[in-house]
Scaffold this active site. Structure first.
Site, PDB file in Angstrom:
ATOM      1  N   GLU A 263       0.879  -1.162   0.000  1.00 22.36           N
ATOM      2  CA  GLU A 263       0.000   0.000   0.000  1.00 22.36           C
ATOM      3  C   GLU A 263       0.914   1.208   0.000  1.00 22.36           C
ATOM      4  O   GLU A 263       1.586   1.494   0.986  1.00 22.36           O
ATOM      5  CB  GLU A 263      -0.846  -0.043   1.263  1.00 22.36           C
ATOM      6  CG  GLU A 263      -2.057   0.804   1.143  1.00 22.36           C
ATOM      7  CD  GLU A 263      -2.348   1.437   2.451  1.00 22.36           C
ATOM      8  OE1 GLU A 263      -2.281   2.671   2.499  1.00 22.36           O
ATOM      9  OE2 GLU A 263      -2.579   0.697   3.417  1.00 22.36           O
ATOM     10  N   CYS A 302      -2.534   8.326   3.849  1.00 25.88           N
ATOM     11  CA  CYS A 302      -2.457   7.711   2.528  1.00 25.88           C
ATOM     12  C   CYS A 302      -3.746   7.921   1.749  1.00 25.88           C
ATOM     13  O   CYS A 302      -3.764   7.818   0.537  1.00 25.88           O
ATOM     14  CB  CYS A 302      -2.140   6.232   2.672  1.00 25.88           C
ATOM     15  SG  CYS A 302      -3.157   5.397   3.881  1.00 25.88           S
TER      16      CYS A 302
HETATM   17  P1  NDP Z   1       9.178   4.581   3.817  1.00 29.36           P
HETATM   18  O1  NDP Z   1       8.819   3.780   2.624  1.00 29.36           O
HETATM   19  O2  NDP Z   1      10.513   5.203   3.848  1.00 29.36           O
HETATM   20  O3  NDP Z   1       9.076   3.700   5.125  1.00 29.36           O
HETATM   21  C1  NDP Z   1       7.974   2.856   5.363  1.00 29.36           C
HETATM   22  C2  NDP Z   1       8.428   1.657   6.158  1.00 29.36           C
HETATM   23  O4  NDP Z   1       9.360   0.897   5.404  1.00 29.36           O
HETATM   24  C3  NDP Z   1       9.148   2.037   7.446  1.00 29.36           C
HETATM   25  O5  NDP Z   1       8.781   1.126   8.438  1.00 29.36           O
HETATM   26  C4  NDP Z   1      10.607   1.883   7.068  1.00 29.36           C
HETATM   27  O6  NDP Z   1      11.430   1.656   8.165  1.00 29.36           O
HETATM   28  C5  NDP Z   1      10.534   0.683   6.185  1.00 29.36           C
HETATM   29  N1  NDP Z   1      11.663   0.550   5.277  1.00 29.36           N
HETATM   30  C6  NDP Z   1      12.433   1.521   4.743  1.00 29.36           C
HETATM   31  N2  NDP Z   1      13.369   0.982   3.942  1.00 29.36           N
HETATM   32  C7  NDP Z   1      13.186  -0.357   3.987  1.00 29.36           C
HETATM   33  C8  NDP Z   1      13.832  -1.462   3.368  1.00 29.36           C
HETATM   34  N3  NDP Z   1      14.851  -1.293   2.542  1.00 29.36           N
HETATM   35  N4  NDP Z   1      13.381  -2.703   3.635  1.00 29.36           N
HETATM   36  C9  NDP Z   1      12.348  -2.896   4.462  1.00 29.36           C
HETATM   37  N5  NDP Z   1      11.703  -1.880   5.070  1.00 29.36           N
HETATM   38  C10 NDP Z   1      12.107  -0.622   4.816  1.00 29.36           C
HETATM   39  O7  NDP Z   1       8.060   5.601   3.993  1.00 29.36           O
HETATM   40  P2  NDP Z   1       7.928   6.719   5.135  1.00 29.36           P
HETATM   41  O8  NDP Z   1       7.098   6.194   6.218  1.00 29.36           O
HETATM   42  O9  NDP Z   1       9.255   7.254   5.528  1.00 29.36           O
HETATM   43  O10 NDP Z   1       7.179   7.798   4.331  1.00 29.36           O
HETATM   44  C11 NDP Z   1       7.780   8.341   3.198  1.00 29.36           C
HETATM   45  C12 NDP Z   1       6.708   8.561   2.139  1.00 29.36           C
HETATM   46  O11 NDP Z   1       5.918   7.395   1.952  1.00 29.36           O
HETATM   47  C13 NDP Z   1       5.730   9.615   2.478  1.00 29.36           C
HETATM   48  O12 NDP Z   1       6.231  10.878   2.238  1.00 29.36           O
HETATM   49  C14 NDP Z   1       4.601   9.242   1.573  1.00 29.36           C
HETATM   50  O13 NDP Z   1       4.825   9.735   0.284  1.00 29.36           O
HETATM   51  C15 NDP Z   1       4.620   7.759   1.561  1.00 29.36           C
HETATM   52  N6  NDP Z   1       3.666   7.170   2.477  1.00 29.36           N
HETATM   53  C16 NDP Z   1       2.585   6.546   1.988  1.00 29.36           C
HETATM   54  C17 NDP Z   1       1.690   5.996   2.833  1.00 29.36           C
HETATM   55  C18 NDP Z   1       0.530   5.247   2.340  1.00 29.36           C
HETATM   56  O14 NDP Z   1      -0.165   4.650   3.137  1.00 29.36           O
HETATM   57  N7  NDP Z   1       0.243   5.210   1.068  1.00 29.36           N
HETATM   58  C19 NDP Z   1       1.792   6.093   4.263  1.00 29.36           C
HETATM   59  C20 NDP Z   1       2.981   6.770   4.699  1.00 29.36           C
HETATM   60  C21 NDP Z   1       3.871   7.231   3.824  1.00 29.36           C
HETATM   61  P3  NDP Z   1      12.265   2.856   8.811  1.00 29.36           P
HETATM   62  O15 NDP Z   1      11.295   3.851   9.287  1.00 29.36           O
HETATM   63  O16 NDP Z   1      13.005   2.192   9.911  1.00 29.36           O
HETATM   64  O17 NDP Z   1      13.147   3.377   7.727  1.00 29.36           O
END
Ligand code: NDP
Length: 686
Positions: A263, A302
């Site tokens: 998602e 989101c």
């Molecule tokens: P990220 O994709 O950076 O992080 C989401 C999750 O993935 C976090 O738990 C993060 O951990 C984890 N993660 C990051 N890198 C890896 C990897 N290589 N392997 C496995 N897990 C990983 O999104 P953010 O939460 O930082 O948000 C950034 C952007 O995402 C927002 O600006 C928005 O555009 C979008 N977003 C979309 C959402 C939706 O529901 N559609 C919801 C929230 C965000 P860690 O925090 O430890 O890096």
């Protein structure tokens, strides 16, 4: 020593603290350090093994109802004022930048989701460990070879990787379906708000309600987690499209059979119907919806409305009305009572949003707000991640609003001249979680919804009639699917029992009826029936067995019966009362008995009238009238126990009976399932 706590992971049955100091997590509103996070030295392989060998078997030893009961118990525990957990979570939630109203969505929304999914699990799933999907397929002419789809639990682990924006709801909405499906969970919260998730997981673990190994927490780096996953495991990811891309290309996903649900970013739209004028209630509903979605959680949702698609002729009025409402939104420290919009989750996130606004400005002008300046009613504008809401108005043909996701309090107004154009603009988002349409015109509703549906996971049609009860554009609901096609990730979560089944394996079983009964625990047509001479209505749940049967004596249906039934009920339809007209009916060729008469007479044939363990008849499923019954035909009924579902919360349970009424030639006249409530023991004081 640093003064804030290092978040711990809950791994393989114990709390684990990394040996290094970790990196600081800051309060979104004040910039103060809240906690530190690190998972260095954590054995991820031991966690996945523990989930598969300890949590999974413990869960799969329980029925769907028992698992659902535990989820409900967790929901009660977390929401019970006596535990004080809810207050604790609300207090800490301020530090993520959330106002009290935002926290309601996350915390109470999370608890509500547990209750709702638990309730669906009990009401819509059997008290068993196998779920029968759809009807029986007869595969051979004689009925000795049949097919049935079933769902069973996967012996793997469900890993959830969550975004920062819903640290409680995001965790619980994924946990409940996986748990009821029989899969242990490893929670990996986004680092930025992991302190809130950690508190909630800690309170759940402390309660001792869930079986050991069914819930673990990874507070720290996800690095290497996917390397530990194998073919029966699954990952449910919420976050950025960028990270989703990395996960999709992981070798264990591409070649190792790990199931990945995504998602990700979604440029959701709300369309204002061409029928709406500024004086209609729908105009205000549209404006309120856009403002709510821009400001709740400071737009870090989101499902928020990123694109407001409006008729060209109304664009000025929409921009003015949205701007006027935004001007009333007090921004600042979320703890302050007057504040309507808190902080973004971090200063970094604010920079990301500013960059996105800058990109959007290449084809849109700022109509409201200044991304670089904000007036606060309370709080420190330098240390807190505060941002003014920003409304943009796009030029015609603008590309960026369909590509750039500003994950904050930002929305762009786009204009259309025809419904086709409105649908085409919506589709340019390349797939979204949710879209809404505000209209009071049924034709507009059908045209736009059918145009939007292939591009969306959920669509809200809002008007004056449903506004009072509407849950709004942005709220995913536990009973409806959450997830969208294309850019939104292509995943699907929630949707009631669908969310549970999503974690299970569907298999088509081919077998004889008797084998199918043995496999599914549900009596299958063609299986042996047991008649031990005791009427099954004399048996309590403790004594009743699947396959127990009563075969009635035949009874003749006379013309007097049909006349009496017609007169008594008032159902004097000509096929039952007018011989000449009935003779001209191509299906009947003469007077026939009412279908309901047949079913009523069948009840008279199968019931045992004396007080006993059968407490009530609560319905009939799948009733079909197959062969007409003419005057003086005889009928007989066979009633067989098809499924027994004891209720854990009551001293009775549900019994589903297979009913077949046949005529003297043995042709089926009517088939249906009778649904009854039967006492667990009888006499009840036994
Ligand atoms: P990220 O994709 O950076 O992080 C989401 C999750 O993935 C976090 O738990 C993060 O951990 C984890 N993660 C990051 N890198 C890896 C990897 N290589 N392997 C496995 N897990 C990983 O999104 P953010 O939460 O930082 O948000 C950034 C952007 O995402 C927002 O600006 C928005 O555009 C979008 N977003 C979309 C959402 C939706 O529901 N559609 C919801 C929230 C965000 P860690 O925090 O430890 O890096």
């Amino acid at each position: 020593m640093p003064g804030t706590p290092l978040l711990e992971s809950y791994a393989a049955g114990r709390w684990y603290a990394a040996r290094d100091e970790g990196r600081p997590l800051l309060d979104a509103g004040t910039g103060e350090e809240v906690a530190r996070i690190s998972s260095s030295g954590l054995d991820l392989g031991a966690m996945t093994t523990y989930a598969r060998t300890v949590g999974g078997p413990a869960l799969r030893a329980l029925t769907f109802h028992e698992r659902a009961g535990l989820i409900k118990a967790v929901a009660k525990h977390l929401s019970d004022p006596a535990t004080g957990i809810k207050d604790e979570l609300y207090d800490l939630s301020f530090r993520t930048g959330a106002t009290k109203r935002d926290s309601m969505v996350d915390i109470d929304g999370g608890f509500g989701t547990l209750f709702s999914i638990a309730s669906k699990g009990v009401r819509e799933m059997p008290n068993d460990t196998v779920y029968v999907d759809g009807g029986l397929e007869q595969l051979g002419r004689q009925g000795t070879f049949v097919g049935q789809h079933v769902y069973t639990s996967r012996p793997g682990v469900a890993v959830q990787i969550n975004a920062f924006n819903f640290p409680v709801w995001g965790m619980l909405e994924k946990l409940a379906p996986a748990f009821i499906a029989g899969m242990p969970t490893i929670v990996k919260p986004a680092a930025q708000t992991a302190f809130l998730t950690e508190l909630c997981v800690r309170r759940i673990i402390e309660s001792g309600i869930l079986p050991e190994g069914s819930l673990q927490l990874l507070a720290g780096s996800p690095s290497g987690l996917l390397d530990e996953l194998t073919v029966q495991d699954m990952v449910a990811f919420t976050g950025s499209a960028h990270t989703a891309g990395l996960l999709r290309t992981h070798t264990n996903v591409m070649h190792g059979g790990v199931q990945l649900g995504v998602e990700a970013d979604s440029l959701n739209c709300s369309v204002l119907g061409p029928d709406v004028t500024v004086d209609d209630p729908e105009f205000d509903l549209f404006v309120k919806g856009v403002v709510a979605e821009m400001t709740v959680k400071a737009g870090q949702k989101c499902t928020a409305i990123r694109r407001a698609i409006v008729p060209t002729a109304l664009a000025d009025q929409v921009v003015d009305a949205v701007s006027a409402r935004l001007a009333k939104i007090a921004v600042g420290d979320p703890r302050h009572d007057d504040v309507r919009m808190g902080a973004l989750v971090s200063l970094d996130q604010r920079e990301e949003v500013r960059k996105a606004v800058q990109q959007l400005r290449s084809s849109a002008e700022v109509a409201y707000g200044d991304p670089d300046r904000v007036d606060l009613v309370a709080g420190d504008a330098d240390r807190g991640a505060f941002l003014s809401p920003v409304l943009l108005r796009a030029q015609r043909g603008a590309v960026e609003p369909h590509d750039v996701e500003p994950f904050g309090p930002v929305s762009t107004v786009l204009t259309y001249d025809s419904l086709d154009e409105a649908v085409e603009l919506a589709a340019r988002g390349k797939g979204s979680l949710v879209g809404s349409l505000v209209t009071h015109d049924p034709e507009v509703a059908r045209t736009v919804v059918l145009g939007l549906a292939p591009w969306h996971g959920r669509i809200l049609v809002l008007d004056r009639d449903d506004a009072g009860e509407s849950t709004g554009h942005g709220s995913p609901l536990p009973m409806l699917v959450h997830g969208g096609p294309g850019r939104a990730g292509g995943g699907e979560e929630l949707g009631g029992v669908r969310g549970v089944l999503h974690h299970m394996q569907r298999t088509a079983i081919q077998a004889s009826p008797a084998m199918m009964t043995a496999v599914t625990g549900r009596w299958t047509k063609g299986s042996p029936r047991h008649d031990d001479g005791v009427h099954p209505f004399r048996k309590s749940l403790a004594e009743l067995r699947v396959g127990d049967t009563i075969a009635s004596e035949p009874r003749t249906v006379t013309l007097a019966d049909i006349d009496h039934f017609a007169e008594f009920t008032g159902d004097t339809f000509y096929a039952h009362t007018d011989p000449e007209a009935a003779a001209r009916n191509p299906l009947f060729g003469g007077i026939v008995a009412h279908g309901y008469l047949v079913v009523s007479l069948a009840a008279g044939l199968f019931v045992d009238p004396d007080p006993g363990p059968v407490l009530a008849n609560f319905g009939v499923d799948n009733l079909r009238f197959l062969t007409p019954v003419k005057a003086d035909d005889s009928i007989a009924v066979t009633l067989t126990v098809k499924q027994i579902t004891p209720r854990s919360s009551a001293d009775y349970g549900e019994v589903r009976w297979d009913a077949v009424v046949v005529n003297a030639d043995g042709d089926p006249v009517a088939t249906y399932d009778v649904l009854t409530l039967v006492a667990k023991t009888w006499p009840q004081d036994a």
